[in-house]
Scaffold this motif. Sequence first.
Motif, short mmCIF file in Angstrom:
data_model
loop_
_atom_site.label_atom_id
_atom_site.label_comp_id
_atom_site.label_asym_id
_atom_site.label_seq_id
_atom_site.Cartn_x
_atom_site.Cartn_y
_atom_site.Cartn_z
N PHE A 13 40.23 5.41 25.09
CA PHE A 13 39.78 6.53 25.52
C PHE A 13 38.63 6.45 26.64
N ALA A 14 37.75 5.39 26.33
CA ALA A 14 36.65 5.05 27.24
C ALA A 14 37.19 4.51 28.58
N MET A 15 38.05 3.60 28.49
CA MET A 15 38.68 3.12 29.72
C MET A 15 39.42 4.30 30.42
N ASP A 16 40.16 4.99 29.85
CA ASP A 16 41.22 6.03 30.56
C ASP A 16 39.96 6.96 31.16
N LEU A 17 38.87 7.68 30.48
CA LEU A 17 37.92 8.13 30.90
C LEU A 17 37.13 7.88 32.25
N ARG A 18 37.02 6.59 32.02
CA ARG A 18 36.18 5.78 33.28
C ARG A 18 37.02 5.91 34.72
N SER A 19 38.35 5.67 34.54
CA SER A 19 39.14 5.86 35.76
C SER A 19 39.27 7.39 35.99
N ARG A 44 38.73 18.91 23.78
CA ARG A 44 38.39 18.58 22.38
C ARG A 44 37.15 17.44 22.44
N ALA A 45 37.57 16.53 23.15
CA ALA A 45 36.33 15.40 23.05
C ALA A 45 35.14 15.94 23.73
N ALA A 46 35.30 16.88 24.75
CA ALA A 46 33.85 17.22 25.36
C ALA A 46 33.10 18.33 24.41
N ASN A 47 33.72 19.01 23.85
CA ASN A 47 33.32 20.47 23.30
C ASN A 47 33.02 20.11 21.80
N ASN A 48 33.77 19.54 20.96
CA ASN A 48 33.88 19.24 19.65
C ASN A 48 33.15 18.12 19.13
N PRO A 49 31.83 18.46 18.51
CA PRO A 49 31.08 17.28 18.23
C PRO A 49 31.67 16.49 16.98
N ASP A 50 32.70 17.21 16.41
CA ASP A 50 33.15 16.25 15.12
C ASP A 50 34.55 15.40 15.34
N ASP A 51 34.85 15.64 16.80
CA ASP A 51 35.82 14.69 17.43
C ASP A 51 35.55 13.22 17.69
N ASP A 53 35.96 11.02 19.47
CA ASP A 53 35.53 10.60 21.00
C ASP A 53 34.67 11.50 21.56
N HIS A 54 33.80 12.42 20.75
CA HIS A 54 32.86 13.39 21.58
C HIS A 54 31.95 12.68 21.92
N ALA A 55 30.93 11.64 21.44
CA ALA A 55 30.10 10.86 21.76
C ALA A 55 30.57 9.88 22.91
N ILE A 56 31.56 9.33 22.87
CA ILE A 56 32.11 8.25 23.86
C ILE A 56 32.14 9.08 25.17
N PHE A 57 32.78 10.66 24.99
CA PHE A 57 32.91 11.26 26.51
C PHE A 57 31.60 11.38 26.88
N TRP A 58 30.52 11.89 26.29
CA TRP A 58 29.26 11.98 27.09
C TRP A 58 28.38 10.62 27.44
N MET A 91 29.42 7.88 13.79
CA MET A 91 30.91 7.87 14.23
C MET A 91 31.58 6.57 13.97
N GLN A 92 30.86 5.58 14.43
CA GLN A 92 31.46 4.22 14.49
C GLN A 92 31.74 3.59 13.23
N GLN A 93 30.52 4.09 12.49
CA GLN A 93 30.53 3.64 10.92
C GLN A 93 31.75 4.35 10.30
N THR A 94 31.92 5.40 10.46
CA THR A 94 32.85 6.24 9.75
C THR A 94 34.47 5.81 10.36
N LEU A 95 34.36 5.17 11.35
CA LEU A 95 35.77 4.61 11.90
C LEU A 95 35.96 3.27 11.32
N GLY A 96 35.04 2.58 10.73
CA GLY A 96 35.10 1.34 10.40
C GLY A 96 34.60 0.30 10.74
N ALA A 97 33.43 0.54 11.81
CA ALA A 97 32.83 -0.49 12.32
C ALA A 97 32.05 -1.47 11.10
N ARG A 98 31.96 -2.73 11.59
CA ARG A 98 31.36 -3.68 10.67
C ARG A 98 29.87 -3.60 10.90
N PRO A 99 29.03 -3.93 10.20
CA PRO A 99 27.45 -4.08 10.48
C PRO A 99 27.04 -4.96 11.48
#
Length: 315
Positions: A13-19, A44-51, A53-58, A91-99
């Motif tokens: 998503f971040a790579m596509d958004l950059r383009s 959805r990513a821009a307006n929904n804080p629960d999405d 990709d929301h944080a990544i968008f901004w 959100m990253q932790q929720t998605l399973g990111a390691r410590p």
Amino acid sequence: MGVWGAGLYSSDFAMDLRSCIGAVVHLPFDEDKLVDILCETEPRAANNPDDSDHAIFWLVLADQFAKRAIVCPRVRTEALAIIDTGSDVDMQQTLGARPGDLKKRRKMLDELRNRITAPPPAGKKRTVLQKPQPLLMDVGDVFTYPTAAGHCVNPYVAPENRHKYRWAAWNPDGWSACVIIDSGRAFDFLAWYRPLTLSAAIATKPELAGLRGPRLWKLQHPGTCSAVHLKRLEFEKLGTLVLNREKVNLAFPGMKAGKYAAINDISIGNQLNVAPSVSENKMPASEATASIRPESYAGKSVDSAILGLDRILAC
């Protein structure tokens, strides 16, 4: 969402958004208008804080604006709130990111905070389009182009460089054809085109008269086309047909304009592959089996087809 690391651009998503941002910032609009366009592209990513990709968008938007010396208080405020509240890390932790990755993520966010709060470099100006992109193809134009097992050539690779990449190897063994059934400019500046292609490649190079018979044609998604891509695709114009807009709309109800493709600079080359390269479940075997339905916004294959161009011609 495809994620492969702790960096800001470690997701599809971040790579596509950059383009996407890279294309939109060249529009001659003020900063708030640019943000509105980008929010409209990914609502959805821009307006929904629960999405997810929301944080990544901004954050990506703030980073790209900072790097391009585009000052927009709205973007900076949104990004700083995400950083200061820790919502991105959560959100990253929720998605399973390691410590370990979360630690790297926090460091990246600290660096990003410094970038977006730093004064913009003096004298750096945004390059914008001075006039609309030219329309290189007109509605009704008919083109033929070579194919290899149904694949068109990859227009992102120059002919002299194809041998360097295994995935770019291409040995033509057939032909296809397309009719431009719609075109326009997103925001009156970014050009796009919509092709109707033959359902399957043929063995010999077609002529315009030979395409008027009972051949199956498939509706494709819109795409962009620069002069470079037009040349690399080896398009050869066979002529121009007069289309009946009412007949086109009846044949393909729900057909949308190409704003998404124009903003994201999705080449028409991505829409020109035909059978046998296209799997059977994405290519109708006949007009009777074609599914006529409204399209998704960004997305999925369109299975609409017509048998014979006379269905959409003025005469």
